[in-house]
Design a protein around this motif. Structure first.
Motif, PDB file in Angstrom:
ATOM      1  N   VAL A 177      35.201 -56.780 -55.446  1.00 31.39           N
ATOM      2  CA  VAL A 177      36.490 -57.114 -54.592  1.00 31.39           C
ATOM      3  C   VAL A 177      37.652 -55.997 -54.998  1.00 31.39           C
ATOM      4  CG1 VAL A 177      37.108 -59.079 -55.495  1.00 31.39           C
ATOM      5  CG2 VAL A 177      37.862 -58.160 -53.277  1.00 31.39           C
ATOM      6  N   GLU A 178      38.862 -55.406 -55.005  1.00 31.27           N
ATOM      7  CA  GLU A 178      40.112 -54.288 -54.776  1.00 31.27           C
ATOM      8  C   GLU A 178      41.111 -55.277 -54.425  1.00 31.27           C
ATOM      9  OE1 GLU A 178      41.094 -50.902 -56.755  1.00 31.27           O
ATOM     10  OE2 GLU A 178      39.763 -50.884 -55.304  1.00 31.27           O
ATOM     11  N   LEU A 179      42.216 -55.200 -54.402  1.00 30.02           N
ATOM     12  CA  LEU A 179      43.356 -55.987 -53.619  1.00 30.02           C
ATOM     13  C   LEU A 179      44.691 -55.207 -54.053  1.00 30.02           C
ATOM     14  CD1 LEU A 179      45.415 -57.670 -52.313  1.00 30.02           C
ATOM     15  CD2 LEU A 179      45.906 -58.404 -53.504  1.00 30.02           C
ATOM     16  N   ARG A 180      44.620 -53.889 -53.227  1.00 30.16           N
ATOM     17  CA  ARG A 180      45.624 -52.276 -53.872  1.00 30.16           C
ATOM     18  C   ARG A 180      46.667 -52.470 -52.486  1.00 30.16           C
ATOM     19  NH1 ARG A 180      43.980 -48.770 -50.505  1.00 30.16           N
ATOM     20  NH2 ARG A 180      42.232 -49.249 -49.229  1.00 30.16           N
ATOM     21  N   PRO A 181      47.150 -51.175 -53.490  1.00 28.76           N
ATOM     22  CA  PRO A 181      48.708 -50.617 -52.186  1.00 28.76           C
ATOM     23  C   PRO A 181      47.993 -50.369 -50.412  1.00 28.76           C
ATOM     24  CG  PRO A 181      49.452 -50.299 -54.098  1.00 28.76           C
ATOM     25  CD  PRO A 181      48.100 -50.549 -54.103  1.00 28.76           C
ATOM     26  N   ALA A 182      48.372 -50.783 -49.489  1.00 23.34           N
ATOM     27  CA  ALA A 182      47.955 -50.113 -48.435  1.00 23.34           C
ATOM     28  C   ALA A 182      47.951 -48.578 -48.417  1.00 23.34           C
ATOM     29  CB  ALA A 182      48.044 -51.058 -47.169  1.00 23.34           C
ATOM     30  N   ALA A 183      47.012 -47.810 -47.515  1.00 15.69           N
ATOM     31  CA  ALA A 183      46.885 -46.248 -47.702  1.00 15.69           C
ATOM     32  C   ALA A 183      48.525 -45.873 -46.536  1.00 15.69           C
ATOM     33  CB  ALA A 183      46.197 -46.092 -46.637  1.00 15.69           C
ATOM     34  N   ASP A 184      48.700 -46.618 -45.966  1.00 12.20           N
ATOM     35  CA  ASP A 184      50.164 -46.825 -44.954  1.00 12.20           C
ATOM     36  C   ASP A 184      50.983 -46.899 -46.046  1.00 12.20           C
ATOM     37  OD1 ASP A 184      49.390 -49.032 -44.354  1.00 12.20           O
ATOM     38  OD2 ASP A 184      49.420 -49.261 -42.421  1.00 12.20           O
TER      39      ASP A 184
ATOM     40  N   GLY B   1      52.547 -52.882 -47.118  1.00 12.52           N
ATOM     41  CA  GLY B   1      51.721 -54.072 -47.607  1.00 12.52           C
ATOM     42  C   GLY B   1      50.644 -53.784 -48.988  1.00 12.52           C
ATOM     43  N   LEU B   2      49.586 -55.073 -48.720  1.00 11.50           N
ATOM     44  CA  LEU B   2      48.344 -54.781 -49.702  1.00 11.50           C
ATOM     45  C   LEU B   2      47.520 -54.539 -48.793  1.00 11.50           C
ATOM     46  CD1 LEU B   2      50.163 -57.358 -52.365  1.00 11.50           C
ATOM     47  CD2 LEU B   2      50.097 -54.581 -52.667  1.00 11.50           C
ATOM     48  N   ALA B   3      46.231 -54.077 -48.787  1.00 15.25           N
ATOM     49  CA  ALA B   3      45.087 -53.883 -48.618  1.00 15.25           C
ATOM     50  C   ALA B   3      43.057 -54.272 -49.519  1.00 15.25           C
ATOM     51  CB  ALA B   3      44.737 -52.693 -48.433  1.00 15.25           C
ATOM     52  N   LEU B   4      42.987 -54.585 -48.614  1.00 15.46           N
ATOM     53  CA  LEU B   4      41.614 -55.171 -49.987  1.00 15.46           C
ATOM     54  C   LEU B   4      40.437 -54.592 -49.132  1.00 15.46           C
ATOM     55  CD1 LEU B   4      40.954 -57.750 -51.322  1.00 15.46           C
ATOM     56  CD2 LEU B   4      39.906 -58.646 -49.055  1.00 15.46           C
ATOM     57  N   ASP B   5      40.172 -53.629 -50.219  1.00 17.14           N
ATOM     58  CA  ASP B   5      38.607 -53.686 -50.437  1.00 17.14           C
ATOM     59  C   ASP B   5      37.564 -54.544 -50.934  1.00 17.14           C
ATOM     60  OD1 ASP B   5      39.865 -50.844 -49.310  1.00 17.14           O
ATOM     61  OD2 ASP B   5      40.003 -49.848 -51.153  1.00 17.14           O
TER      62      ASP B   5
ATOM     63  N   ARG C  94      30.846 -53.926 -45.718  1.00 15.36           N
ATOM     64  CA  ARG C  94      31.586 -53.172 -46.885  1.00 15.36           C
ATOM     65  C   ARG C  94      33.281 -53.414 -45.874  1.00 15.36           C
ATOM     66  NH1 ARG C  94      29.874 -50.543 -51.490  1.00 15.36           N
ATOM     67  NH2 ARG C  94      31.995 -49.746 -51.079  1.00 15.36           N
ATOM     68  N   VAL C  95      33.754 -53.682 -46.263  1.00 10.97           N
ATOM     69  CA  VAL C  95      35.493 -54.363 -45.504  1.00 10.97           C
ATOM     70  C   VAL C  95      35.979 -53.200 -46.640  1.00 10.97           C
ATOM     71  CG1 VAL C  95      37.373 -54.795 -44.848  1.00 10.97           C
ATOM     72  CG2 VAL C  95      34.825 -55.721 -45.032  1.00 10.97           C
ATOM     73  N   GLY C  96      36.868 -52.181 -45.698  1.00  9.39           N
ATOM     74  CA  GLY C  96      37.401 -51.223 -46.932  1.00  9.39           C
ATOM     75  C   GLY C  96      39.511 -51.036 -45.746  1.00  9.39           C
ATOM     76  N   ASN C  97      40.002 -51.041 -46.821  1.00  7.50           N
ATOM     77  CA  ASN C  97      41.414 -50.829 -46.417  1.00  7.50           C
ATOM     78  C   ASN C  97      41.948 -52.168 -45.370  1.00  7.50           C
ATOM     79  OD1 ASN C  97      43.715 -49.411 -46.555  1.00  7.50           O
ATOM     80  ND2 ASN C  97      43.337 -48.277 -44.514  1.00  7.50           N
TER      81      ASN C  97
END
Length: 209
Positions: free
Chosen positions: A51-58, A61-65, A147-150
């Motif tokens: 699991v990773e929390l990171r800046p969203a591609a757009d 906010g923040l996105a989770l993978d 798998r959950v992405g972005n």
């Protein structure tokens, strides 16, 4: 006179009364039954692999993978093949640590997947909101479900810099959305209990801005 010690296969000492032998046999049978209905092992549960929390591609906010690992118990696989849809929910929670009181929950998000099978088209379908993808096999559908992405879970500016934050995520089968007869069965059968433990999500300090 002392009797030599040795294995007792039926659980009753040699020379025991018929009633005692019957009670011992009943206890052995009960133990075997409880062994068959013991809690599900790791293969019947969902495991959070990464699991990773990171800046969203757009940039909003923040996105989770996240990656999960599980297989469907036979009862669930059979239900899907008979046209019963299964609903899986991914849940996310974010907290702000407070030394003087309970931690404050700052954000929550949930994502629902609908796994179904159509006997007419002989296709499995995995739906997320208005998006639905067809698959030829159950294995292909499960590979995508795992798998959950972005996934945008936190809006821009929701984390003021300074405080310490922590988060957690899990996936579970939502038995409340099953047809009524299956909801009753889910209460009594471990085959319908499919859930992961809450997994901590690292929240880097540079994500709060």
């Amino acid at each position: 006179m002392l009797r030599a010690a040795g294995p007792v296969l039926d659980g009753a000492a040699p020379g025991a009364s018929p009633l005692r032998r019957l009670l011992c046999a009943a206890l052995v049978a009960l133990g075997a039954l409880l062994g068959l209905s013991a809690p599900a092992g790791a293969s019947d549960r969902i495991e959070v692999r990464s699991v990773e929390l990171r800046p969203a591609a757009d940039g909003d906010g923040l996105a989770l993978d996240a990656a999960f690992d599980f297989d469907l118990p036979w009862a669930l696989e059979d239900a899907v093949s008979r046209g019963v849809p299964l609903y899986f929910v991914v849940e996310f929670e974010l907290y702000r640590s407070r030394w003087y009181w309970f931690d404050e929950r700052r954000a929550t998000a949930s994502l629902t997947y609908r796994l179904s099978y159509s006997p007419l088209t002989r296709e499995y379908r995995l739906a997320r909101g208005t998006l639905a993808l067809p698959f030829d096999t159950l294995g292909e559908a499960l590979a995508t479900l795992r798998r959950v992405g972005n996934w945008n879970v936190i809006e821009r500016g929701a984390l003021p810099p300074g405080p310490s934050y922590w988060a957690q995520v899990r996936m579970r089968l939502d038995t409340a959305q099953l047809p009524r007869p299956f909801q009753i069965g889910a209460i009594t059968s471990r085959d319908w209990t499919l859930v992961s433990e809450w997994r901590n999500v690292p929240v880097r300090s540079d994500l709060a801005r």
